[in-house]
Design a protein around this motif. Sequence first.
Motif, PDB file in Angstrom:
ATOM      1  N   LEU A   1     -10.341  -2.741   0.525  1.00  0.00           N
ATOM      2  CA  LEU A   1     -11.069  -2.050   1.586  1.00  0.00           C
ATOM      3  C   LEU A   1     -10.116  -1.171   2.397  1.00  0.00           C
ATOM      4  O   LEU A   1     -10.391  -0.010   2.695  1.00  0.00           O
ATOM      5  CB  LEU A   1     -11.704  -3.103   2.491  1.00  0.00           C
ATOM      6  CG  LEU A   1     -12.940  -2.661   3.254  1.00  0.00           C
ATOM      7  CD1 LEU A   1     -14.122  -2.566   2.295  1.00  0.00           C
ATOM      8  CD2 LEU A   1     -13.257  -3.676   4.363  1.00  0.00           C
ATOM      9  N   LEU A   2      -9.000  -1.784   2.739  1.00  0.00           N
ATOM     10  CA  LEU A   2      -7.977  -1.062   3.490  1.00  0.00           C
ATOM     11  C   LEU A   2      -7.536   0.178   2.709  1.00  0.00           C
ATOM     12  O   LEU A   2      -7.383   1.261   3.260  1.00  0.00           O
ATOM     13  CB  LEU A   2      -6.759  -1.971   3.686  1.00  0.00           C
ATOM     14  CG  LEU A   2      -6.621  -2.632   5.047  1.00  0.00           C
ATOM     15  CD1 LEU A   2      -5.522  -3.683   4.977  1.00  0.00           C
ATOM     16  CD2 LEU A   2      -6.266  -1.589   6.093  1.00  0.00           C
TER      17      LEU A   2
ATOM     18  N   SER B   1      -8.051 -10.098  -1.662  1.00  0.00           N
ATOM     19  CA  SER B   1      -8.017  -8.944  -2.537  1.00  0.00           C
ATOM     20  C   SER B   1      -9.008  -7.874  -2.077  1.00  0.00           C
ATOM     21  O   SER B   1      -8.695  -6.685  -2.065  1.00  0.00           O
ATOM     22  CB  SER B   1      -8.331  -9.376  -3.968  1.00  0.00           C
ATOM     23  OG  SER B   1      -8.140  -8.290  -4.833  1.00  0.00           O
ATOM     24  N   GLU B   2     -10.177  -8.299  -1.682  1.00  0.00           N
ATOM     25  CA  GLU B   2     -11.186  -7.350  -1.217  1.00  0.00           C
ATOM     26  C   GLU B   2     -10.734  -6.666   0.070  1.00  0.00           C
ATOM     27  O   GLU B   2     -10.944  -5.475   0.269  1.00  0.00           O
ATOM     28  CB  GLU B   2     -12.503  -8.082  -0.953  1.00  0.00           C
ATOM     29  CG  GLU B   2     -13.549  -7.787  -2.015  1.00  0.00           C
ATOM     30  CD  GLU B   2     -14.764  -8.676  -1.840  1.00  0.00           C
ATOM     31  OE1 GLU B   2     -15.269  -8.754  -0.697  1.00  0.00           O
ATOM     32  OE2 GLU B   2     -15.169  -9.311  -2.830  1.00  0.00           O
ATOM     33  N   ASP B   3     -10.129  -7.474   0.914  1.00  0.00           N
ATOM     34  CA  ASP B   3      -9.583  -6.958   2.169  1.00  0.00           C
ATOM     35  C   ASP B   3      -8.623  -5.793   1.919  1.00  0.00           C
ATOM     36  O   ASP B   3      -8.712  -4.741   2.541  1.00  0.00           O
ATOM     37  CB  ASP B   3      -8.797  -8.097   2.838  1.00  0.00           C
ATOM     38  CG  ASP B   3      -9.296  -8.345   4.243  1.00  0.00           C
ATOM     39  OD1 ASP B   3     -10.492  -8.081   4.479  1.00  0.00           O
ATOM     40  OD2 ASP B   3      -8.492  -8.788   5.075  1.00  0.00           O
ATOM     41  N   VAL B   4      -7.725  -6.054   1.003  1.00  0.00           N
ATOM     42  CA  VAL B   4      -6.704  -5.052   0.697  1.00  0.00           C
ATOM     43  C   VAL B   4      -7.359  -3.813   0.077  1.00  0.00           C
ATOM     44  O   VAL B   4      -7.022  -2.669   0.412  1.00  0.00           O
ATOM     45  CB  VAL B   4      -5.631  -5.628  -0.254  1.00  0.00           C
ATOM     46  CG1 VAL B   4      -4.646  -4.547  -0.687  1.00  0.00           C
ATOM     47  CG2 VAL B   4      -4.872  -6.763   0.420  1.00  0.00           C
TER      48      VAL B   4
ATOM     49  N   LEU C   1       0.823  -1.211   0.000  1.00  0.00           N
ATOM     50  CA  LEU C   1       0.000   0.000   0.000  1.00  0.00           C
ATOM     51  C   LEU C   1       0.861   1.266   0.000  1.00  0.00           C
ATOM     52  O   LEU C   1       0.494   2.272  -0.602  1.00  0.00           O
ATOM     53  CB  LEU C   1      -0.952  -0.012   1.205  1.00  0.00           C
ATOM     54  CG  LEU C   1      -2.094  -1.036   1.104  1.00  0.00           C
ATOM     55  CD1 LEU C   1      -2.859  -1.127   2.420  1.00  0.00           C
ATOM     56  CD2 LEU C   1      -3.046  -0.689  -0.048  1.00  0.00           C
ATOM     57  N   ALA C   2       1.986   1.183   0.691  1.00  0.00           N
ATOM     58  CA  ALA C   2       2.896   2.334   0.690  1.00  0.00           C
ATOM     59  C   ALA C   2       3.360   2.631  -0.735  1.00  0.00           C
ATOM     60  O   ALA C   2       3.458   3.780  -1.153  1.00  0.00           O
ATOM     61  CB  ALA C   2       4.090   2.069   1.600  1.00  0.00           C
TER      62      ALA C   2
END
Length: 459
Positions: free
Chosen positions: A452-453, A447-450, A405-406
């Motif tokens: 969402l984050l 994938s959805e988790d990420v 994410l960074a």
Amino acid sequence: MLPGRDLGAASAKWERIQRHLRDEFGDAVFKSWLRPLTLGQAEGGEIVLFVPTRFMRDWVDRHYMDRIRRRWNEEDPAVRSVQIRVHRGKSPPSAVTSRTPAGEGAGAAEQSAAEGQADISAPLDPRLTFENFVVGKSNELAYAAARRVAEATTVPFNPLFLYGGVGLGKTHLMHAITWHIRARDPSRRVIYLSAEKFMYQFIRALRYRNTMAFKDQFRSVDVLMIDDVQFISGRETTQEEFFHTFNALVDQNRQIVISADKSPSDLEGMKERMRSRLGWGLVADIHQTDYELRLSILQAKADHLEASVPLKVLEFLAHKIVSNVRELEGALNRVVAHATLVGRDITLEATQEVLHDLLRANDRRVTIEEIQKRVAEHFNIRIADMHSARRARAVARPRQVAMYLAKQLTSRSLPEIGRKFGGRDHTTVMHAVRKVEELRSGDSDFSEDVELLRRMIES
Ligand code: ADP
Ligand code: MG
């Protein structure tokens, strides 16, 4: 065969090769990088070419050595290796040294130094004065130190080292010092130049073998200012020269002012003794601006532009444009220019419209710390585990997600990201990014988790 004869025969070959290289790469490249190469040795099929600096060696090695080797092989199949080595020597040609001939009276030397100064000092922006510098908590130390240097008759601290992020006023303060000194005492010699320019001049001097003239330029200076010194880290020869110039001037009790984007101890690629030497004087950092300072700066700039900007608009800008003063200034200029052009008053609505791209960019600025915090919360691990060496899947996976994410949400480079994760290597970050991509394509829940984050962090 005698080495001497080898060299003689090789010389003719080298001349032919140089002609080919000139045709192939063109005049500009040839003059800058290839002509300075000289044939040093030719023995038993081993060719050594000399270059005057390490910087040039690295450059030529990276960009032209393949071609040079191939040319040698075409010229002489017996050649087994072609090396390039740094070799200084050969005295400077007389045309150069005659600028400051020994024993020719101080007048001539002074004149030549003045010419040097005119040559080397960068042009100054008349707007960058102390009067136009708005002082706040984040820059008061740097400002006070700069004023002190400008007003002093004896050197108060050496060097003055100013550091801080981009667009926070380092160059402004350096120009201001120069203006102040020039106005008060025109006989004092002040040189202001960027580290890049210093490096460029030095490399040129080496190439044309007139380092004496280069050094003379600095010998008679009262105040030397070098901006953005981070640009000479990693360049060893230039660093050496800078170090010598620096020490010589300090020994003569001349003032030096340096700026950089990092503190002396954080200047990577800078030799340890240089880093420590840079920190001997006064080190003043300029912090990120706070809201009050941003508002004062905007007010000052609006006055300067003689534009009537509603306080509400200034406050809005001070809230929204937090990156640096340069961007803040740019935003105000755009708003004022737009209003003048369309002949309407400046309003909050118009401001939002004119700046909508810029505002979005400032909105999206997410820090790595925020990402680490959110990801740690989400996966229920400690923030410290983002930096720790623990490799258990339960912490390693979230850490990889945070790195991923960074990379996605910030403009940080892989090495920068690695540093924020407990000093990890950039290859570790790269691996994490790939791993998460791979997992995302194979596991839709993950994938959805990420995703969402990501949205949570961005909002
Ligand atoms: P740096 O060299 O640190 O990257 P600059 O000195 O070039 O930043 O500053 C960027 C712009 O912001 C310049 O136009 C400068 O005049 C302005 N600026 C920065 N700090 C201030 C300040 N405190 N007051 C007024 N203008 C400032
Ligand atoms: Mg600058």
